[in-house]
Design an enzyme around this catalytic site. Structure first.
Site, short mmCIF file in Angstrom:
data_model
loop_
_atom_site.label_atom_id
_atom_site.label_comp_id
_atom_site.label_asym_id
_atom_site.label_seq_id
_atom_site.Cartn_x
_atom_site.Cartn_y
_atom_site.Cartn_z
N ASP A 55 -0.50 -11.54 -10.39
CA ASP A 55 -0.79 -11.27 -8.94
C ASP A 55 -0.30 -12.55 -8.29
O ASP A 55 -0.68 -13.58 -8.47
CB ASP A 55 -2.41 -11.40 -8.89
CG ASP A 55 -2.82 -11.04 -7.33
OD1 ASP A 55 -2.09 -11.49 -6.49
OD2 ASP A 55 -3.90 -10.35 -7.25
N TYR B 34 -9.52 -12.40 -8.38
CA TYR B 34 -9.82 -11.93 -7.23
C TYR B 34 -11.24 -10.99 -7.53
O TYR B 34 -11.11 -10.30 -8.40
CB TYR B 34 -8.95 -11.03 -6.27
CG TYR B 34 -9.56 -10.46 -5.07
CD1 TYR B 34 -10.38 -11.06 -4.01
CD2 TYR B 34 -9.50 -8.80 -5.07
CE1 TYR B 34 -11.01 -10.28 -3.22
CE2 TYR B 34 -9.97 -8.00 -4.09
CZ TYR B 34 -10.89 -8.74 -2.99
OH TYR B 34 -11.43 -8.30 -1.86
N LYS C 245 -2.15 -9.77 2.86
CA LYS C 245 -2.11 -11.29 3.09
C LYS C 245 -0.86 -12.03 3.72
O LYS C 245 -0.56 -11.61 4.82
CB LYS C 245 -2.63 -11.99 1.85
CG LYS C 245 -3.76 -11.24 1.22
CD LYS C 245 -5.01 -11.21 1.95
CE LYS C 245 -6.27 -10.95 1.24
NZ LYS C 245 -6.27 -9.64 0.32
N ARG D 163 3.01 12.18 1.70
CA ARG D 163 2.36 11.60 0.50
C ARG D 163 3.41 11.39 -0.64
O ARG D 163 2.95 10.70 -1.68
CB ARG D 163 1.19 12.51 0.00
CG ARG D 163 0.27 12.03 -0.96
CD ARG D 163 -1.20 12.73 -1.06
NE ARG D 163 -1.19 13.84 -1.05
CZ ARG D 163 -1.17 15.10 -2.07
NH1 ARG D 163 -0.90 14.41 -3.12
NH2 ARG D 163 -0.98 16.42 -1.96
#
Length: 407
Positions: free
Chosen positions: A201, A136, A226, A82
Site C-alpha cells: 500500500d 489502514y 488521497k 462496466r
C-alpha cells in the site's frame, strides 16, 4: 522523533526509466495525454457514455469472449461502461507509468481495489494472507473478519518467510504505515515472499517518494482518494501491476461492478499533473512541523518516516480529544492527502474497527494524533497547532526562544 535523519523534502530529479527517460514531473503532466495534440485537443475529454453502439454483433461477441478469457482490454471502440472507459483508461495508463508497472486497474475506492486483489487470489484457491501491522483500519478489518473468505496471519517483517503456507496468496504491507508511519525494508520482504505476490500500500508515499515495484513488489495499491486526487473531492482506488494480474483484476471489476466513474477518472488524471509539486510542498511543511513538535514539551513523541512525506503522527501528554476540539484552521476530519491540513484521532476513527489490543500492539495508542499536512503557510499551521496543544507547562521555553538562545 522516530527518524534516523533530519527530515527533508523529497528529491526533485527522480526519473522514470522509459524509452524517453522522462523525469517524474514530466510524466506526471504528460502520461495518459500523449495522443491529445494529434487529436487536436489540449485537455483530455470526459467520456460519460455507459454504452457504445456496434453494428457488428458477431465481432462484439468475439471481443467479449476474448475479454472473458484473459481480461485484456478489448481492441477497438469501447463496449460497455462496466468493462472499461476511455477516460478512466487514461488515468490507469498514467499511474502505471508513474509506478513503473505494465498496467494499472482503477476501482470505485481503495477498499474495492483491495477486495478485488483478494478475490483474484481466492478464486485460485489461495485464500491465506500474510500481513504486517499496522494497516489502514478497514484493510485490517477486511482481513481479520474474513469477509471475503480470506484467512490472515499477522507477523512482523522478519517473520514473513516463516508465515508462508502452500495456500498463501498474498503478502500485504503498508510503508509508511497508517497511522504510525512505520517503514519496512520492501526489498527484503519481497525476497522473503518468494513466488508469493507482495502487495504494498503506497498511499502515503506516492510514486513521488517511492516506487515499490522497483523493490520487488508485484502489486502496488493506492487509495487514490488521497494524494493522487489531492483535493478531497474524489473517491477511488487503483492497483498498479503487471498485465497478467491486471487482466484478472479487470475480470473481477466487470463481474462485481466496482467501477470508477469517468468524472472521477478525469479528476484523478488532473490530480496527477500536480502530484510531485503538491507532495514536495506539503512535505516541506511537514518537515518543519516535525522539528517544532519534537522540541515541544507538550508532545511526548513524534513519528515521521525516513523517506519524508506529508504525513506526521504525534503523541501528546494531554488529552488528544481536546487538541482535536481546539483546532480552527486545521480541519478535524478523516482521510488525508488533500491540499488542506487534516487532523484525526486514529483510535477513535480510522482504526476504531480494529480490536483495541491489536491496535495498541501495533503502536496505535490512545494519545496518538495523525496529521495530514497540506499547502497552507507553515507559520499559520504552527499557530493553530500551538493553540490547540493548550497551555505550556510552567517554565517551558517556547521553541523560538530556545532556538534564538542557542545561536
Amino acid at each position: 522523533m522516530d527518524s534516523a535523519r533530519t527530515p527533508t523534502s523529497p528529491p526533485d530529479d527522480v526519473r522514470i526509466t522509459t524509452a524517453t527517460s522522462r523525469a517524474l514531473a514530466t510524466e506526471a503532466v504528460h502520461a495518459g495525454r500523449d495522443d491529445l495534440a494529434g487529436r487536436g485537443l489540449h485537455a483530455p475529454p470526459i467520456d460519460l457514455s455507459t454504452t457504445y453502439p456496434s453494428y457488428d454483433s458477431r465481432g462484439e461477441a468475439a471481443r467479449i469472449d476474448a475479454f472473458a478469457a484473459t481480461g485484456a482490454e478489448p481492441d477497438g471502440p469501447p463496449v460497455y461502461g462496466r468493462l472499461g472507459n476511455p477516460t478512466v483508461a487514461r488515468f490507469e495508463t498514467a499511474l502505471a507509468r508513474l509506478e513503473g508497472t505494465e498496467s494499472a486497474v482503477a476501482f470505485a475506492s481503495g477498499m474495492a481495489a483491495l477486495s478485488a486483489v483478494l478475490l483474484v487470489r481466492g478464486s485460485m484457491g489461495l485464500r491465506h494472507v500474510v500481513a504486517v501491522r499496522p494497516l489502514y483500519g478497514c484493510s485490517d478489518h477486511l482481513l481479520t473478519a474474513g469477509l471475503l473468505g480470506s484467512e490472515v496471519t499477522w507477523t512482523d517483517p522478519a517473520g514473513v518467510a516463516d508465515a508462508l503456507r502452500p495456500d498463501t496468496g498474498l503478502v500485504l504491507v503498508e510503508s509508511p504505515a497508517n497511522p504510525t508511519l512505520a517503514e519496512v525494508d520492501l526489498r527484503a520482504i519481497a525476497h522473503a515472499c518468494g513466488s508469493v505476490p507482495l502487495l504494498v500500500d503506497n498511499t502515503f508515499a506516492t510514486p513521488v517518494l517511492q516506487r515499490p515495484a522497483e523493490h520487488g513488489a508485484r502489486l502496488v495499491l493506492h487509495s487514490a482518494t488521497k494524494y493522487l486526487g489531492g483535493h478531497g473531492d474524489v473517491l477511488a482506488g487503483v492497483v498498479a501491476c503487471d498485465e497478467e494480474f491486471a487482466g484478472r483484476l479487470r475480470q473481477v471489476r466487470f463481474a462485481t461492478g466496482g467501477v470508477l466513474h469517468p468524472l472521477a477518472g478525469y479528476l484523478l488524471l488532473r490530480g496527477l499533473s500536480t502530484l510531485p509539486v503538491r507532495v514536495r510542498a506539503a512535505s516541506a511543511n511537514a518537515a518543519e512541523l516535525v522539528a517544532r513538535l519534537a522540541a515541544d514539551p507538550r508532545v511526548a513523541r513524534v513519528h515521521y518516516p525516513r523517506i519524508g512525506g506529508a504525513m506526521v503522527s504525534f503523541e501528546v501528554h494531554g488529552d488528544p480529544h481536546e487538541v482535536i476540539g481546539r483546532v480552527r484552521l486545521i480541519t478535524p476530519a478523516v482521510s488525508l492527502g488533500s491540499v488542506d491540513t487534516l487532523i484525526q484521532h486514529p483510535a477513535s476513527i480510522s482504526h476504531r474497527i480494529v480490536d483495541a489490543d491489536d491496535r495498541r500492539g501495533a503502536g496505535v495508542g490512545d494519545r496518538l494524533l495523525r496529521l495530514s499536512v497540506g499547502l497552507e503557510d507553515v507559520e499559520d499551521l504552527w499557530a493553530d497547532l500551538d493553540g490547540a496543544l493548550g497551555e505550556r507547562a510552567p517554565g517551558a521555553i517556547p521553541l523560538r526562544e530556545a532556538l534564538s538562545g542557542a545561536e
